[in-house]
Design a protein around this motif. Sequence first.
Motif, PDB file in Angstrom:
ATOM      1  N   LEU A 143       0.691  -1.086   0.056  1.00  0.00           N
ATOM      2  CA  LEU A 143       0.078   0.088   0.240  1.00  0.00           C
ATOM      3  C   LEU A 143       0.687   1.515  -0.017  1.00  0.00           C
ATOM      4  O   LEU A 143       1.157   2.380  -1.068  1.00  0.00           O
ATOM      5  N   MET A 144       1.724   1.543   1.068  1.00  0.00           N
ATOM      6  CA  MET A 144       2.942   2.218   0.555  1.00  0.00           C
ATOM      7  C   MET A 144       3.861   2.390  -1.063  1.00  0.00           C
ATOM      8  O   MET A 144       3.980   4.016  -1.128  1.00  0.00           O
ATOM      9  N   ARG A 145       4.167   1.698  -1.020  1.00  0.00           N
ATOM     10  CA  ARG A 145       4.187   2.010  -2.436  1.00  0.00           C
ATOM     11  C   ARG A 145       3.662   2.149  -3.742  1.00  0.00           C
ATOM     12  O   ARG A 145       3.893   3.406  -4.471  1.00  0.00           O
ATOM     13  N   CYS A 146       2.395   1.926  -3.234  1.00  0.00           N
ATOM     14  CA  CYS A 146       1.046   2.394  -3.982  1.00  0.00           C
ATOM     15  C   CYS A 146       1.062   3.914  -3.961  1.00  0.00           C
ATOM     16  O   CYS A 146       0.818   4.793  -5.231  1.00  0.00           O
ATOM     17  N   LEU A 147       0.986   4.646  -2.861  1.00  0.00           N
ATOM     18  CA  LEU A 147       0.720   5.829  -2.510  1.00  0.00           C
ATOM     19  C   LEU A 147       1.635   6.656  -2.885  1.00  0.00           C
ATOM     20  O   LEU A 147       2.157   7.654  -3.478  1.00  0.00           O
ATOM     21  N   GLU A 148       2.819   6.070  -3.035  1.00  0.00           N
ATOM     22  CA  GLU A 148       4.412   6.799  -3.446  1.00  0.00           C
ATOM     23  C   GLU A 148       4.551   6.418  -4.819  1.00  0.00           C
ATOM     24  O   GLU A 148       4.520   7.746  -5.523  1.00  0.00           O
ATOM     25  N   ASP A 149       3.911   5.940  -5.423  1.00  0.00           N
ATOM     26  CA  ASP A 149       3.724   5.580  -7.021  1.00  0.00           C
ATOM     27  C   ASP A 149       3.056   6.585  -7.572  1.00  0.00           C
ATOM     28  O   ASP A 149       3.351   7.621  -8.587  1.00  0.00           O
ATOM     29  N   LEU A 150       1.287   6.732  -6.548  1.00  0.00           N
ATOM     30  CA  LEU A 150       0.597   7.557  -6.618  1.00  0.00           C
ATOM     31  C   LEU A 150       0.793   8.876  -6.685  1.00  0.00           C
ATOM     32  O   LEU A 150       0.811   9.657  -7.724  1.00  0.00           O
ATOM     33  N   THR A 151       1.824   8.798  -5.547  1.00  0.00           N
ATOM     34  CA  THR A 151       1.891  10.624  -5.367  1.00  0.00           C
ATOM     35  C   THR A 151       3.511  11.647  -6.593  1.00  0.00           C
ATOM     36  O   THR A 151       3.579  12.437  -7.172  1.00  0.00           O
ATOM     37  N   ALA A 152       4.671  10.681  -6.668  1.00  0.00           N
ATOM     38  CA  ALA A 152       5.591  10.489  -7.507  1.00  0.00           C
ATOM     39  C   ALA A 152       5.328  10.474  -8.730  1.00  0.00           C
ATOM     40  O   ALA A 152       5.896  11.257  -9.576  1.00  0.00           O
ATOM     41  N   GLY A 153       4.227   9.727  -9.322  1.00  0.00           N
ATOM     42  CA  GLY A 153       3.910   9.426 -10.979  1.00  0.00           C
ATOM     43  C   GLY A 153       3.023  10.153 -11.414  1.00  0.00           C
ATOM     44  O   GLY A 153       3.373  10.142 -12.381  1.00  0.00           O
ATOM     45  N   ASN A 154       2.654  11.215 -10.456  1.00  0.00           N
ATOM     46  CA  ASN A 154       1.327  12.074 -10.662  1.00  0.00           C
ATOM     47  C   ASN A 154       1.813  12.905 -12.400  1.00  0.00           C
ATOM     48  O   ASN A 154       2.661  13.573 -11.490  1.00  0.00           O
ATOM     49  N   PRO A 155       1.287  12.904 -13.150  1.00  0.00           N
ATOM     50  CA  PRO A 155       1.697  13.786 -14.111  1.00  0.00           C
ATOM     51  C   PRO A 155       1.158  15.214 -13.469  1.00  0.00           C
ATOM     52  O   PRO A 155       1.655  16.600 -14.175  1.00  0.00           O
ATOM     53  N   ASP A 156       0.335  15.485 -12.555  1.00  0.00           N
ATOM     54  CA  ASP A 156      -0.311  16.531 -12.425  1.00  0.00           C
ATOM     55  C   ASP A 156       0.562  17.207 -10.542  1.00  0.00           C
ATOM     56  O   ASP A 156      -0.348  16.851  -9.712  1.00  0.00           O
ATOM     57  N   LYS A 157       1.709  17.100 -10.148  1.00  0.00           N
ATOM     58  CA  LYS A 157       2.009  16.624  -9.344  1.00  0.00           C
ATOM     59  C   LYS A 157       2.236  18.231  -8.051  1.00  0.00           C
ATOM     60  O   LYS A 157       1.855  18.100  -7.836  1.00  0.00           O
ATOM     61  N   GLN A 158       2.849  19.167  -9.173  1.00  0.00           N
ATOM     62  CA  GLN A 158       2.200  20.152  -8.646  1.00  0.00           C
ATOM     63  C   GLN A 158       0.443  21.100  -8.267  1.00  0.00           C
ATOM     64  O   GLN A 158       0.840  21.031  -7.123  1.00  0.00           O
ATOM     65  N   ARG A 159       0.260  20.546  -9.000  1.00  0.00           N
ATOM     66  CA  ARG A 159      -1.727  20.209  -8.570  1.00  0.00           C
ATOM     67  C   ARG A 159      -1.690  20.255  -7.065  1.00  0.00           C
ATOM     68  O   ARG A 159      -2.565  20.154  -6.321  1.00  0.00           O
ATOM     69  N   PHE A 160      -1.199  18.908  -7.783  1.00  0.00           N
ATOM     70  CA  PHE A 160      -1.939  17.238  -6.426  1.00  0.00           C
ATOM     71  C   PHE A 160      -1.286  17.812  -5.282  1.00  0.00           C
ATOM     72  O   PHE A 160      -1.324  17.828  -3.970  1.00  0.00           O
ATOM     73  N   GLN A 161       0.345  19.059  -5.010  1.00  0.00           N
ATOM     74  CA  GLN A 161       0.929  19.186  -3.461  1.00  0.00           C
ATOM     75  C   GLN A 161      -0.255  20.116  -3.620  1.00  0.00           C
ATOM     76  O   GLN A 161      -0.116  20.415  -1.976  1.00  0.00           O
ATOM     77  N   ASP A 162      -0.398  21.673  -4.272  1.00  0.00           N
ATOM     78  CA  ASP A 162      -1.401  22.820  -3.895  1.00  0.00           C
ATOM     79  C   ASP A 162      -3.081  22.465  -3.659  1.00  0.00           C
ATOM     80  O   ASP A 162      -3.318  23.260  -2.837  1.00  0.00           O
ATOM     81  N   ASP A 163      -3.532  21.189  -3.761  1.00  0.00           N
ATOM     82  CA  ASP A 163      -4.749  20.874  -3.357  1.00  0.00           C
ATOM     83  C   ASP A 163      -4.806  20.609  -1.692  1.00  0.00           C
ATOM     84  O   ASP A 163      -4.272  19.461  -1.518  1.00  0.00           O
TER      85      ASP A 163
END
Length: 660
Positions: free
Chosen positions: A609-629
């Motif tokens: 589950l941790m790996r999936c979460l990191e893959d989701l946050t690290a591999g998201n193309p909208d990472k900046q928007r993801f962090q700003d939300d």
Amino acid sequence: WGPAELLVCETLFSRAGGSRSRCPARSPCPSRFWGEGRAGDAARALTGSLAGSGDGAPSSSRVFVVRRDQDIYIQTLRKLFNESHGIFMGLQRSEEELAGKSRKAQLVQVSKNYRSVIRACMEDMHQAAVLTRDSALQGQYSTQVSILSAMELIWNLCEILFVEAATAGPLLLRLLDWVRLHVCDVDSMVREVLNSESPSKHKLFWNVVDVFVLQGRMDEARHLLSKEASANPTSVNMYKILDDLMKKMPVPSLGNTQTLTELELKWQHWHEECQRYLQDGTFASNPHMESICKILLGDEEAILEKKELMTTWYHFLVTRLLYSHPTVKPMELRFYAQSSMDLFLGGESSPEPLDMILMAAFEFEMHQVIKECSIVLSNWWFVAHLTDLLDHCKLLQSHNLYFGSNMREFLLLEYASGLFSHHSLWQLGVDYFDHCPEYGRAYLELHIERIPLSTEQKALKVLRICEQRQMHEQVRSICKIMAMKALRNNRLGSALSWSIRAKDAAFATLISDRFLKDYCERGCFSDLDLIDNLGPSMLLSDRLTFLGKYREFHRLYGEKRFLEAARLLLMLMTAHIAPCSFWMTLLTDALPLLEQKEVIFSAEQTYELMRCLEDLTAGNPDKQRFQDDDVETTKVEMLRLALARNLARVIVKEGTVEGS
């Protein structure tokens, strides 16, 4: 092209200023169509011509909208189409059941069944004409009665000559029945005379007697003459002689109790006896009885004097045969028919379309009968069913059309195609196509795709027809159409059901995404019954599989089967069945399981589950928007905290277990 299309071409051509005055395939008559008399009054209507100015001047360019086979939209003709369909289907099923005389009797009965449907429909139409107060509608009904009457007249003659194939002797009896049934303008006159206080004194008395004699109804004629004898004692002697002649008149027998030779001898002796009385002047003092005696002798001039009572040349033909050639053979009819028509019309008028059809029948030109009826009648019902019956009689086997199909199939295809333009009668057309072995399936495939699928019930009916006939392409097409309609109306369950039935993976994926999107927005699923019972259908697409499994996760969670729910949730993520856009939702669904008092996820599962979460946050193309939300950031922080706490609990628990 059907009759309506040909008529339109002709009309448009003439209105455009064309030099051709008449289309060879259609001959509309401006004033008269079927000719005179009842069967003729009977069918005074043509298919109907397009309304125009009548002055022949070219008009401005206009588009004429023609509805194919207009007759199928007449409500009172529904009985004709529906009931004849049952007769048609019964004939196809019974094709191989009987042979020889039994088969012939069966075909004659089928023909009579068709005629009974025509007559019943005609009576309904007549009743409707009587009841309506709308003069225009009354005119339409009367026209249809005329056409149906003529159709029955033609069919009955074809039944006698082709289906039953009556032989010399019985042939004349059948023709007499035919005339009595269809030429009954005199019925009202007969009723008027018989209902009067003193029939023999009525001005139409002798007309009625003549009619009975002309139709071979000797018993009725003798009964009326007895009234004349009672009222006029001076004519008793003449009456007795004439009555005796009429009583002794030899007639053919249906029971084959006498040979044709015996009949001819008896008839010759009887004829000579009539001749003697006439030459002796026995009836000279009574012109009416003398005229009757001349008719009994077959005197053509005497018979033609009663032209107005007979009304039609074919009535004259049968009367002439009765008193001159009672043993006429079928193949001799053509000669008597032609001469009778010429004598009766006498150059005063030309033959009408109905006359030409009947003449073709008397000449045993079956194909000409069918051709003329196809041109003249306003729909394909008559020629399609008559041709099918004649084909079953093995009378059209050698006649193939130059473009491949035989005549029977061609006409059935045209008739069924017309039925498909009606909102409900198209179902009858399916069966007609089924019994066209060469082109029926191809026609059915083309027409069934054009049926408006206005309701799901209708779509299911069409679908069932296609499935029964293994029409896979049409099944897919119908399902896709209905799925798209349901999707436009936001009925996701129905849309998914149709897409599964169509086996359309791409569309099933699209609808599954809509389900997941709705879930994300509303927090619950719609159409749970459908999703819970997908079964093997969920394998149609990966997204549909995910939808089914994700719903299963919710069901397991609701039943507090947390361990199974956790395994399924992890499998959906690690097997990459779930779309990446849905991972955050899945991880959020894991939170309640991570916070349970009992440890649900093992250390290995927690690491996954941790790996999936990191893959989701690290591999998201909208990472900046993801962090700003802020909401998403909060979710991630909560998940990391829950995972860390769960991992700590698992390590402690697993260490305690190992230590013990």
